[in-house]
Design a protein around this motif. Structure first.
Motif, short mmCIF file in Angstrom:
data_model
loop_
_atom_site.label_atom_id
_atom_site.label_comp_id
_atom_site.label_asym_id
_atom_site.label_seq_id
_atom_site.Cartn_x
_atom_site.Cartn_y
_atom_site.Cartn_z
N ASP A 28 0.83 -1.21 0.00
CA ASP A 28 0.00 0.00 0.00
C ASP A 28 0.86 1.26 0.00
OD1 ASP A 28 -2.28 -1.57 0.05
OD2 ASP A 28 -2.65 -1.29 2.20
N VAL A 29 1.90 1.26 0.83
CA VAL A 29 2.80 2.42 0.90
C VAL A 29 3.51 2.61 -0.44
CG1 VAL A 29 4.91 3.31 1.99
CG2 VAL A 29 3.09 2.36 3.40
N GLN A 30 3.95 1.51 -1.04
CA GLN A 30 4.63 1.60 -2.33
C GLN A 30 3.69 2.16 -3.40
OE1 GLN A 30 8.04 0.99 -2.92
NE2 GLN A 30 7.43 2.17 -4.70
N ALA A 32 1.09 4.09 -2.91
CA ALA A 32 0.88 5.51 -2.60
C ALA A 32 2.07 6.33 -3.07
CB ALA A 32 0.64 5.71 -1.11
N SER A 33 3.26 5.83 -2.84
CA SER A 33 4.47 6.52 -3.28
C SER A 33 4.50 6.65 -4.80
CB SER A 33 5.72 5.77 -2.79
OG SER A 33 6.89 6.40 -3.27
N ASP A 34 4.18 5.57 -5.48
CA ASP A 34 4.15 5.59 -6.95
C ASP A 34 3.10 6.58 -7.47
OD1 ASP A 34 6.10 3.63 -6.89
OD2 ASP A 34 4.72 1.99 -7.35
N ASN A 35 1.91 6.57 -6.86
CA ASN A 35 0.85 7.48 -7.28
C ASN A 35 1.25 8.94 -7.04
OD1 ASN A 35 -0.80 5.39 -8.10
ND2 ASN A 35 -1.90 5.28 -6.17
N LEU A 36 1.86 9.18 -5.90
CA LEU A 36 2.29 10.54 -5.58
C LEU A 36 3.39 10.99 -6.54
CD1 LEU A 36 1.72 12.88 -3.72
CD2 LEU A 36 3.37 11.94 -2.12
N ALA A 37 4.25 10.08 -6.94
CA ALA A 37 5.30 10.42 -7.90
C ALA A 37 4.69 10.84 -9.23
CB ALA A 37 6.24 9.22 -8.11
N VAL A 38 3.64 10.16 -9.64
CA VAL A 38 2.96 10.52 -10.89
C VAL A 38 2.34 11.91 -10.77
CG1 VAL A 38 1.00 9.95 -12.40
CG2 VAL A 38 2.54 8.14 -11.61
N VAL A 39 1.66 12.14 -9.65
CA VAL A 39 1.03 13.45 -9.43
C VAL A 39 2.10 14.55 -9.44
CG1 VAL A 39 -0.16 14.89 -7.71
CG2 VAL A 39 -0.96 12.56 -8.16
N ASN A 40 3.19 14.33 -8.76
CA ASN A 40 4.25 15.32 -8.68
C ASN A 40 4.84 15.59 -10.07
OD1 ASN A 40 5.89 17.10 -7.10
ND2 ASN A 40 7.58 15.68 -7.38
N THR A 41 5.07 14.53 -10.83
CA THR A 41 5.63 14.68 -12.18
C THR A 41 4.68 15.48 -13.06
OG1 THR A 41 6.84 12.61 -11.98
CG2 THR A 41 6.45 13.42 -14.20
N GLU A 68 9.24 11.30 -1.26
CA GLU A 68 10.51 10.80 -0.69
C GLU A 68 10.26 10.07 0.63
OE1 GLU A 68 13.60 13.77 -0.37
OE2 GLU A 68 13.10 14.57 -2.35
N LYS A 69 9.42 10.62 1.50
CA LYS A 69 9.13 9.99 2.78
C LYS A 69 8.45 8.63 2.58
CE LYS A 69 8.75 14.10 5.70
NZ LYS A 69 7.86 14.93 6.52
N LEU A 70 7.49 8.58 1.66
CA LEU A 70 6.81 7.32 1.39
C LEU A 70 7.77 6.28 0.82
CD1 LEU A 70 3.37 8.47 -0.04
CD2 LEU A 70 3.75 7.05 1.98
N ALA A 71 8.66 6.71 -0.06
CA ALA A 71 9.63 5.78 -0.64
C ALA A 71 10.54 5.22 0.45
CB ALA A 71 10.44 6.46 -1.73
N LYS A 72 10.99 6.08 1.37
CA LYS A 72 11.84 5.62 2.48
C LYS A 72 11.06 4.67 3.40
CE LYS A 72 14.98 9.56 2.55
NZ LYS A 72 15.42 10.76 3.26
N SER A 73 9.81 4.99 3.64
CA SER A 73 8.98 4.12 4.48
C SER A 73 8.81 2.75 3.83
CB SER A 73 7.61 4.75 4.73
OG SER A 73 7.75 5.92 5.51
N ALA A 74 8.61 2.73 2.53
CA ALA A 74 8.47 1.46 1.82
C ALA A 74 9.76 0.65 1.93
CB ALA A 74 8.12 1.71 0.35
#
Length: 118
Positions: A28-30, A32-41, A68-74
């Motif tokens: 789930d965290v991964q 969310a991180s991937d989705n947030l990366a898309v939004v940010n891009t 970045e925080k989500l990626a580190k948490s994953a």
């Protein structure tokens, strides 16, 4: 991530269930991180630089920090899952050794009883 350790001769342990839940959280965290990366891009690429000011710029920066925080948490969850998986494996080995020792002890007791009865 570590695979599930399933042994049909034993029930699911608390550690197995914990590992499974932790793996689900990590996934789930991964995601969310991937989705947030898309939004940010999309935000960075689609908004012209002259629009990326004030609150918009802060929002873009904030999404980048959250990504970045989500990626580190994953990553941390993956490490925890690997350690938990190792612990389960060690416990399975120790339990098997204990069971073998107990079986051998029972055989020796039976042999001693049989020899004593002679």
């Amino acid at each position: 991530m570590a695979g599930k350790l399933k042994n049909p001769s034993r029930g699911t342990t608390t550690l197995d269930r914990t590992l499974e839940k932790s793996e689900q959280v990590a996934a789930d965290v991964q995601r969310a991180s991937d989705n947030l990366a898309v939004v940010n891009t999309v935000l960075e690429q689609e908004l012209p630089e002259e629009v990326q000011v004030g609150e918009v710029a802060q929002a873009i920066e904030h999404t980048s920090q959250l990504e970045e925080k989500l990626a580190k948490s994953a990553e941390k969850l993956a490490e925890v899952n690997a350690a938990l998986s190792e612990e389960i494996e060690k416990r399975l080995e120790v339990t098997a050794e204990r069971d073998e020792s107990q079986a051998l002890a029972e055989k020796l007791k039976a042999k001693i009883r049989a020899e004593g009865a002679d």
